[in-house]
Design an enzyme around this catalytic site. Structure first.
Site, short mmCIF file in Angstrom:
data_model
loop_
_atom_site.label_atom_id
_atom_site.label_comp_id
_atom_site.label_asym_id
_atom_site.label_seq_id
_atom_site.Cartn_x
_atom_site.Cartn_y
_atom_site.Cartn_z
N SER A 9 -115.24 66.52 -73.80
CA SER A 9 -114.54 66.41 -72.17
C SER A 9 -113.09 66.69 -72.29
CB SER A 9 -114.78 65.01 -71.72
OG SER A 9 -114.03 65.11 -70.51
N HIS A 34 -117.30 70.59 -71.55
CA HIS A 34 -117.44 69.45 -70.58
C HIS A 34 -116.18 69.35 -69.77
CE1 HIS A 34 -119.44 66.38 -68.20
NE2 HIS A 34 -118.50 65.70 -68.21
N ASP A 36 -114.32 68.31 -66.29
CA ASP A 36 -114.46 67.07 -65.06
C ASP A 36 -113.36 67.42 -64.16
OD1 ASP A 36 -115.91 65.24 -66.18
OD2 ASP A 36 -114.73 64.86 -67.85
N MET A 38 -112.27 66.21 -60.15
CA MET A 38 -112.16 65.10 -59.61
C MET A 38 -111.25 65.45 -58.17
SD MET A 38 -111.36 62.28 -62.38
CE MET A 38 -112.10 62.20 -63.95
N HIS A 67 -118.60 69.30 -64.53
CA HIS A 67 -119.07 68.06 -63.87
C HIS A 67 -118.16 68.00 -62.45
CE1 HIS A 67 -119.23 63.28 -64.24
NE2 HIS A 67 -119.79 63.84 -63.06
N MET A 69 -117.00 65.93 -59.37
CA MET A 69 -116.71 64.41 -58.91
C MET A 69 -116.10 64.57 -57.61
SD MET A 69 -116.05 62.23 -62.45
CE MET A 69 -115.83 63.94 -63.25
N MET A 138 -124.21 58.48 -65.79
CA MET A 138 -122.76 58.11 -66.02
C MET A 138 -123.07 56.89 -66.80
SD MET A 138 -120.90 60.45 -64.90
CE MET A 138 -119.44 59.54 -65.73
N ASP A 176 -122.61 60.71 -70.17
CA ASP A 176 -121.20 60.97 -69.90
C ASP A 176 -120.40 59.59 -69.90
OD1 ASP A 176 -118.84 61.93 -69.56
OD2 ASP A 176 -119.41 62.85 -67.62
C1 DX5 Z 1 -115.37 60.36 -66.47
C2 DX5 Z 1 -115.73 61.64 -66.55
C3 DX5 Z 1 -116.24 61.80 -68.02
C4 DX5 Z 1 -114.80 61.49 -69.27
C5 DX5 Z 1 -115.60 60.99 -70.50
O1 DX5 Z 1 -115.41 60.38 -64.91
O2 DX5 Z 1 -116.99 62.31 -65.86
O3 DX5 Z 1 -116.51 63.22 -68.78
O4 DX5 Z 1 -114.19 62.65 -69.24
O5 DX5 Z 1 -114.41 60.48 -71.08
P1 DX5 Z 1 -114.64 59.38 -72.22
O6 DX5 Z 1 -115.54 60.20 -73.65
O7 DX5 Z 1 -113.07 59.25 -72.82
O8 DX5 Z 1 -115.26 58.10 -71.66
ZN ZN Z 2 -117.74 64.06 -67.05
#
Ligand code: DX5
Ligand code: ZN
Length: 220
Positions: A9, A34, A36, A38, A67, A69, A138, A176
């Site tokens: 990620s 990956h 993210d 947000m 991903h 969010m 998650m 994840d």
């Molecule tokens: C959390 C993200 C994850 C995050 C994982 O909201 O969706 O993808 O980056 O990070 P680690 O591996 O540090 O928990």
């Molecule tokens: Zn993620």
């Protein structure tokens, strides 16, 4: 058994050296990037948006697993396709018309993913699982990297695996949040296909070796 995949990620990468960290993943044994996204509404944090994703996909040489969010993700499906996303994952909790959203993602040529928050039960997927390419379970509450893994995830993986088998679906299971060498084997044994890892990879001394180790654990 199909090869189990590793998806670092980029949320945990060094943003001042993003190209360097992307090249490291390109050179590594990792399978996916990956990414993210947000919005500060669906989750209490804002990561990066379209401009940064565009810069990222100019350098990625592996599958781009996005991903989202964000609330109301339907607004941006076309945009994320144009930016080079291969997988587009939306949150179950953010979609009123999930079936329509999944069809829209596929119509743009992407694989359709659905993410489930830790509190969202597997059985809600009963009537939609066959349409979904990827379920992102998650294993932390979404919004931040570096959180600790929620143990109930193992039971959810097993339930999801059973549902996929029962329905004859081809859905991949992605985990994840809080993934490390301490839980990787148990996650795979429970039925996971893809392990996302942020902090464990990028905060380690030798990320290339860390990815290699995780890939070996997942495929032993
Ligand atoms: C959390 C993200 C994850 C995050 C994982 O909201 O969706 O993808 O980056 O990070 P680690 O591996 O540090 O928990
Ligand atoms: Zn993620």
């Amino acid at each position: 058994m199909s090869t189990k995949l590793i998806a670092p990620s980029l949320l945990a990468a060094d943003f001042a050296n993003l190209q360097r960290d992307i090249e490291m993943v390109n050179q590594s044994e990792a399978d996916w990037f990956h990414i993210d996204i947000m919005d500060g509404v669906f989750v209490p944090n804002i990561s990066y948006g379209m401009t940064v994703l565009k810069a990222i996909t100019q350098h990625t040489k592996k599958l781009v697993d996005v991903h989202l969010m964000i609330v109301d993700p339907d607004r941006y499906i076309k945009t994320f396709a144009e930016l080079g996303s291969n997988n587009l994952t939306v949150h179950y909790e953010a979609c009123t018309h999930l079936h329509r959203t999944i069809q829209a993602i596929k119509a743009e040529g992407m694989n359709a993913g659905v993410a489930l928050n830790p509190h969202t039960p597997i059985h809600l997927l009963e009537d939609i699982i066959k349409d979904i390419d990827l379920i992102c379970l998650m294993s932390v509450n979404p919004g931040f990297g570096g959180q600790s893994f929620i143990e109930n995830t193992y039971s959810k993986i097993k339930q999801l695996k059973a549902l996929i088998t029962k329905k004859g679906a081809k859905t991949k299971i992605e985990i994840d949040g809080g993934v490390t060498d301490k839980n990787a084997v148990q996650l795979i044994e429970a039925g996971a296909d893809v392990l996302v890892a942020g902090s464990y990879v990028f905060k380690s001394e030798n990320p290339l070796e860390t990815i290699k180790g995780l890939k070996a654990l997942a495929n032993q």
